[in-house]
Structure formats: structure tokens, C-alpha cells
Motif scaffolding. Structure first.
Motif, PDB file in Angstrom:
ATOM      1  N   CYS A 247       0.673   8.562   5.410  1.00 23.01           N
ATOM      2  CA  CYS A 247       1.698   7.466   5.829  1.00 23.01           C
ATOM      3  C   CYS A 247       1.188   6.876   7.008  1.00 23.01           C
ATOM      4  O   CYS A 247       1.476   5.772   7.174  1.00 23.01           O
ATOM      5  CB  CYS A 247       3.074   8.365   5.986  1.00 23.01           C
ATOM      6  SG  CYS A 247       3.471   9.380   4.449  1.00 23.01           S
ATOM      7  N   LEU A 248       0.572   7.695   7.974  1.00 28.48           N
ATOM      8  CA  LEU A 248       0.171   6.903   9.276  1.00 28.48           C
ATOM      9  C   LEU A 248      -1.027   6.240   9.090  1.00 28.48           C
ATOM     10  O   LEU A 248      -1.190   5.053   9.608  1.00 28.48           O
ATOM     11  CB  LEU A 248      -0.325   8.179  10.237  1.00 28.48           C
ATOM     12  CG  LEU A 248       0.992   9.145  10.976  1.00 28.48           C
ATOM     13  CD1 LEU A 248       0.308  10.388  11.640  1.00 28.48           C
ATOM     14  CD2 LEU A 248       1.916   8.357  11.683  1.00 28.48           C
TER      15      LEU A 248
ATOM     16  N   LEU B 265       0.750  -1.249  -0.120  1.00 33.86           N
ATOM     17  CA  LEU B 265      -0.004   0.130  -0.015  1.00 33.86           C
ATOM     18  C   LEU B 265       0.750   1.270  -0.148  1.00 33.86           C
ATOM     19  O   LEU B 265       0.521   2.289  -0.653  1.00 33.86           O
ATOM     20  CB  LEU B 265      -1.009  -0.071   1.099  1.00 33.86           C
ATOM     21  CG  LEU B 265      -2.032  -0.878   1.294  1.00 33.86           C
ATOM     22  CD1 LEU B 265      -2.869  -0.922   2.564  1.00 33.86           C
ATOM     23  CD2 LEU B 265      -3.060  -0.685   0.008  1.00 33.86           C
ATOM     24  N   ALA B 266       1.944   1.307   0.679  1.00 30.82           N
ATOM     25  CA  ALA B 266       2.884   2.651   0.847  1.00 30.82           C
ATOM     26  C   ALA B 266       3.441   2.686  -0.666  1.00 30.82           C
ATOM     27  O   ALA B 266       3.534   3.848  -0.858  1.00 30.82           O
ATOM     28  CB  ALA B 266       4.079   2.223   1.884  1.00 30.82           C
ATOM     29  N   GLU B 267       3.781   1.468  -1.330  1.00 33.20           N
ATOM     30  CA  GLU B 267       4.515   1.658  -2.578  1.00 33.20           C
ATOM     31  C   GLU B 267       3.476   2.149  -3.463  1.00 33.20           C
ATOM     32  O   GLU B 267       3.728   2.909  -4.342  1.00 33.20           O
ATOM     33  CB  GLU B 267       4.823   0.078  -3.242  1.00 33.20           C
ATOM     34  CG  GLU B 267       6.235  -0.192  -2.407  1.00 33.20           C
ATOM     35  CD  GLU B 267       6.283  -1.689  -2.807  1.00 33.20           C
ATOM     36  OE1 GLU B 267       7.751  -1.999  -2.622  1.00 33.20           O
ATOM     37  OE2 GLU B 267       5.760  -2.489  -3.058  1.00 33.20           O
ATOM     38  N   GLN B 268       2.224   1.798  -3.373  1.00 34.35           N
ATOM     39  CA  GLN B 268       1.013   2.324  -4.290  1.00 34.35           C
ATOM     40  C   GLN B 268       0.848   3.832  -4.176  1.00 34.35           C
ATOM     41  O   GLN B 268       0.708   4.815  -5.090  1.00 34.35           O
ATOM     42  CB  GLN B 268      -0.297   1.576  -3.747  1.00 34.35           C
ATOM     43  CG  GLN B 268      -0.613   0.406  -4.555  1.00 34.35           C
ATOM     44  CD  GLN B 268      -2.024  -0.090  -4.555  1.00 34.35           C
ATOM     45  OE1 GLN B 268      -2.175  -0.994  -3.288  1.00 34.35           O
ATOM     46  NE2 GLN B 268      -2.932   0.490  -5.044  1.00 34.35           N
ATOM     47  N   TYR B 269       0.801   4.272  -2.801  1.00 39.77           N
ATOM     48  CA  TYR B 269       0.876   5.507  -2.459  1.00 39.77           C
ATOM     49  C   TYR B 269       1.965   6.559  -3.150  1.00 39.77           C
ATOM     50  O   TYR B 269       1.935   7.474  -3.352  1.00 39.77           O
ATOM     51  CB  TYR B 269       0.832   5.718  -0.895  1.00 39.77           C
ATOM     52  CG  TYR B 269       0.950   6.984  -0.300  1.00 39.77           C
ATOM     53  CD1 TYR B 269       0.360   8.281  -1.050  1.00 39.77           C
ATOM     54  CD2 TYR B 269       1.942   7.404   0.809  1.00 39.77           C
ATOM     55  CE1 TYR B 269       0.351   9.540  -0.269  1.00 39.77           C
ATOM     56  CE2 TYR B 269       1.954   8.760   1.195  1.00 39.77           C
ATOM     57  CZ  TYR B 269       1.156   9.799   0.797  1.00 39.77           C
ATOM     58  OH  TYR B 269       1.325  10.918   1.135  1.00 39.77           O
ATOM     59  N   VAL B 270       3.151   5.988  -2.988  1.00 39.82           N
ATOM     60  CA  VAL B 270       4.202   6.911  -3.613  1.00 39.82           C
ATOM     61  C   VAL B 270       4.127   6.376  -5.076  1.00 39.82           C
ATOM     62  O   VAL B 270       4.477   7.630  -5.548  1.00 39.82           O
ATOM     63  CB  VAL B 270       5.568   5.971  -3.234  1.00 39.82           C
ATOM     64  CG1 VAL B 270       6.947   6.678  -4.003  1.00 39.82           C
ATOM     65  CG2 VAL B 270       6.081   6.135  -1.581  1.00 39.82           C
TER      66      VAL B 270
ATOM     67  N   VAL C 267       8.008  10.035   2.655  1.00 38.27           N
ATOM     68  CA  VAL C 267       7.357   9.121   3.322  1.00 38.27           C
ATOM     69  C   VAL C 267       7.858   8.494   4.491  1.00 38.27           C
ATOM     70  O   VAL C 267       7.119   8.344   5.591  1.00 38.27           O
ATOM     71  CB  VAL C 267       6.934   7.871   2.069  1.00 38.27           C
ATOM     72  CG1 VAL C 267       6.108   6.868   2.858  1.00 38.27           C
ATOM     73  CG2 VAL C 267       6.020   8.720   0.936  1.00 38.27           C
ATOM     74  N   LEU C 268       8.977   7.967   4.557  1.00 35.20           N
ATOM     75  CA  LEU C 268       9.837   7.471   5.888  1.00 35.20           C
ATOM     76  C   LEU C 268       9.852   8.575   6.907  1.00 35.20           C
ATOM     77  O   LEU C 268       9.673   8.333   7.881  1.00 35.20           O
ATOM     78  CB  LEU C 268      10.964   6.973   5.439  1.00 35.20           C
ATOM     79  CG  LEU C 268      10.747   5.454   4.351  1.00 35.20           C
ATOM     80  CD1 LEU C 268      12.330   5.326   4.011  1.00 35.20           C
ATOM     81  CD2 LEU C 268      10.023   4.601   5.193  1.00 35.20           C
ATOM     82  N   ASN C 269      10.082   9.880   6.307  1.00 35.18           N
ATOM     83  CA  ASN C 269      10.473  10.688   7.394  1.00 35.18           C
ATOM     84  C   ASN C 269       9.216  11.026   8.104  1.00 35.18           C
ATOM     85  O   ASN C 269       9.135  11.508   9.293  1.00 35.18           O
ATOM     86  CB  ASN C 269      10.604  12.170   6.668  1.00 35.18           C
ATOM     87  CG  ASN C 269      10.933  13.327   7.321  1.00 35.18           C
ATOM     88  OD1 ASN C 269       9.661  14.157   7.663  1.00 35.18           O
ATOM     89  ND2 ASN C 269      11.897  13.752   7.958  1.00 35.18           N
ATOM     90  N   CYS C 270       7.860  11.128   7.359  1.00 36.48           N
ATOM     91  CA  CYS C 270       6.677  11.402   8.136  1.00 36.48           C
ATOM     92  C   CYS C 270       6.138   9.968   8.791  1.00 36.48           C
ATOM     93  O   CYS C 270       5.954   9.960   9.983  1.00 36.48           O
ATOM     94  CB  CYS C 270       5.542  11.555   6.920  1.00 36.48           C
ATOM     95  SG  CYS C 270       5.652  13.275   6.224  1.00 36.48           S
TER      96      CYS C 270
ATOM     97  N   PRO D  91      -3.168   0.809  10.903  1.00 36.20           N
ATOM     98  CA  PRO D  91      -4.671   0.418  10.403  1.00 36.20           C
ATOM     99  C   PRO D  91      -5.506   0.688  11.836  1.00 36.20           C
ATOM    100  O   PRO D  91      -6.491   0.956  11.865  1.00 36.20           O
ATOM    101  CB  PRO D  91      -4.405  -0.649  10.050  1.00 36.20           C
ATOM    102  CG  PRO D  91      -3.177  -1.505  10.595  1.00 36.20           C
ATOM    103  CD  PRO D  91      -2.302  -0.304  10.396  1.00 36.20           C
ATOM    104  N   ASP D  92      -4.585   0.798  13.114  1.00 33.89           N
ATOM    105  CA  ASP D  92      -5.650   0.850  14.424  1.00 33.89           C
ATOM    106  C   ASP D  92      -5.884   2.448  14.533  1.00 33.89           C
ATOM    107  O   ASP D  92      -6.951   2.670  15.277  1.00 33.89           O
ATOM    108  CB  ASP D  92      -4.648   0.368  15.487  1.00 33.89           C
ATOM    109  CG  ASP D  92      -3.429   1.443  15.681  1.00 33.89           C
ATOM    110  OD1 ASP D  92      -2.420   1.339  14.872  1.00 33.89           O
ATOM    111  OD2 ASP D  92      -3.316   2.149  16.564  1.00 33.89           O
ATOM    112  N   LEU D  93      -5.293   3.381  13.859  1.00 38.57           N
ATOM    113  CA  LEU D  93      -5.671   4.846  13.936  1.00 38.57           C
ATOM    114  C   LEU D  93      -6.722   4.896  13.155  1.00 38.57           C
ATOM    115  O   LEU D  93      -6.995   4.475  12.152  1.00 38.57           O
ATOM    116  CB  LEU D  93      -4.251   5.478  13.524  1.00 38.57           C
ATOM    117  CG  LEU D  93      -2.955   5.198  14.375  1.00 38.57           C
ATOM    118  CD1 LEU D  93      -1.945   6.369  13.890  1.00 38.57           C
ATOM    119  CD2 LEU D  93      -3.263   5.577  15.746  1.00 38.57           C
TER     120      LEU D  93
END
Length: 211
Positions: A82-83, A22-27, A53-56, A88-90
Motif C-alpha cells: 500500500c505504501l 495500481l491500487a485497483e490492480q493490487y486489490v 488497503v485504505l486502513n494501511c 513512489p518516493d519511499l
């Protein structure tokens, strides 16, 4: 799609776990439509993972389990999306006044199938009382004195601001001290996030209101 270095891949795998795809899709969205629509400059493409992305994403270590989070000035979803991917709990509300950015954020949320993030179009001042927020996040919105006025009222007297800042963090805290006290801050500190993961850690200012 910008390539991940070996160190970045290791960090991303640890932060995102089984949601790394999912992170890769976002990037991928950031590198294409995000650039095309002016949410980020084209020069940022090679640095999307490391600088953005990683910074956040590493600030997730500051946020308690099941927190209800407002991301003020969400823009390109940094750090809000990013969060939402890493945790997924947030429950995330992405607060953004510009319509074109809101449309883009919603498109990304829909494409990634994220069920823990919603977009709210408007200014932060108008979002007071929108939800029972326990954490407010922000990146590159404004200096801490002004940012505190925008964000701390969202906490309704209890919670924490987690603001991504740079080298001037202590100077901003010093300048904002009077405003922070007036707004009910009981503690203010600086934390470095991602120390075991990132080459350059993320500096965060944490402001707690209430007890």
C-alpha cells in the motif's frame, strides 16, 4: 473485484492520486490469488478497500519523504505494498519469512511494475544491517513488547517504528514500557491516521529511537 463506496473512492483518489489504477490492480490480486493462496480469508473480499488497503495506506502521513522503510511480516503486502503504491518516493523492503507469501508478493510487484519495493525472505532478526532503514512498519504481527524486539534493532539506533494497532494501543504501550526503554526508545505515542478521509481512523503507535 470489490466495489468502492463513494467515500472510499474519494479517500483512495486522495491517497493514491494518479496511481489509483495500481491500487485497483493490487486489490484485484488480493481478491483473487491472495484469497486462493490463503493470504486472506474469503470473508475479507467485501472489506478489502476499507478494512485493509485504505486502513494501511493512510499511515503514509507518518512517514517522511524519501524514507527507507522495512515492512516486517509483510504477508499480503499490508501495509508495505500500500505504501509502495501511495508513495513512489519511499524505498520499501518487504520482510516475510514464508516462501509462498514471498512468491505472491514478488508476482504482484512485477505485475504492477513497482520499482520501489523488494521482497526479502527471512525473519526480522536476520535482516538487521540489511539496509539503512529509517522507518519500520508492521500490522498484526505481535504485541508491542515482542514487536519492539523484532523491529527496533532494524533501525540501527536511529529512526521510528510505525505500528498499526487497535483499541488496545495504550495498554500495549504500558506493558511494553520497560522493553522500549531498554531498546533505546526516546518517545512513544499514539496517532490517529486518516481523520479527514476514513469513517474509521487507523490507530498507529509511533516509537522513536535516537535523536
Amino acid at each position: 473485484m470489490p466495489a468502492l463506496s463513494e467515500a472510499e473512492h474519494a479517500a483512495a483518489a486522495k491517497i493514491f492520486g494518479d496511481r489509483l489504477g495500481l491500487a485497483e490492480q493490487y486489490v484485484g490480486h488480493l481478491a483473487t490469488s491472495g484469497i486462493e493462496r490463503g493470504l486472506l480469508g474469503p470473508r475479507e473480499v467485501p472489506r478489502l478497500w476499507g478494512r485493509h488497503v485504505l486502513n494501511c495506506a493512510v499511515i503514509e502521513e507518518c512517514i517522511p519523504q524519501d524514507a527507507v522503510v522495512a515492512d516486517v511480516g509483510s504477508g499480503a503486502g499490508l501495509p508495505g505494498l500500500c505504501l509502495a503504491i501511495a508513495r513512489p518516493d519511499l524505498s520499501l523492503t518487504l520482510i516475510e519469512p514464508l516462501e509462498r507469501r514471498c512468491i505472491w508478493l514478488q508476482e504482484v510487484i512485477d505485475d504492477l511494475g513497482l520499482d520501489n519495493a523488494v521482497v526479502w525472505r527471512g525473519r526480522a532478526e536476520a535482516a538487521v544491517g540489511l539496509a539503512d532503514f529509517s522507518v519500520v512498519t508492521a500490522r498484526a504481527v505481535s504485541a508491542l513488547d515482542k514487536l519492539a524486539r523484532l523491529t527496533l534493532p532494524l533501525l540501527s539506533g536511529r529512526g521510528e517504528l510505525v505500528a498499526i494497532k487497535g483499541r488496545s494501543a495504550q495498554e500495549e504501550i504500558d506493558k511494553a514500557a520497560k522493553v522500549l526503554r531498554k531498546l533505546g526508545a526516546v518517545s512513544t505515542g499514539i496517532q490517529s491516521c486518516g481523520e479527514d478521509l476514513l469513517e474509521e481512523t487507523t490507530t498507529v503507535v509511533r516509537v522513536t529511537v535516537g535523536r
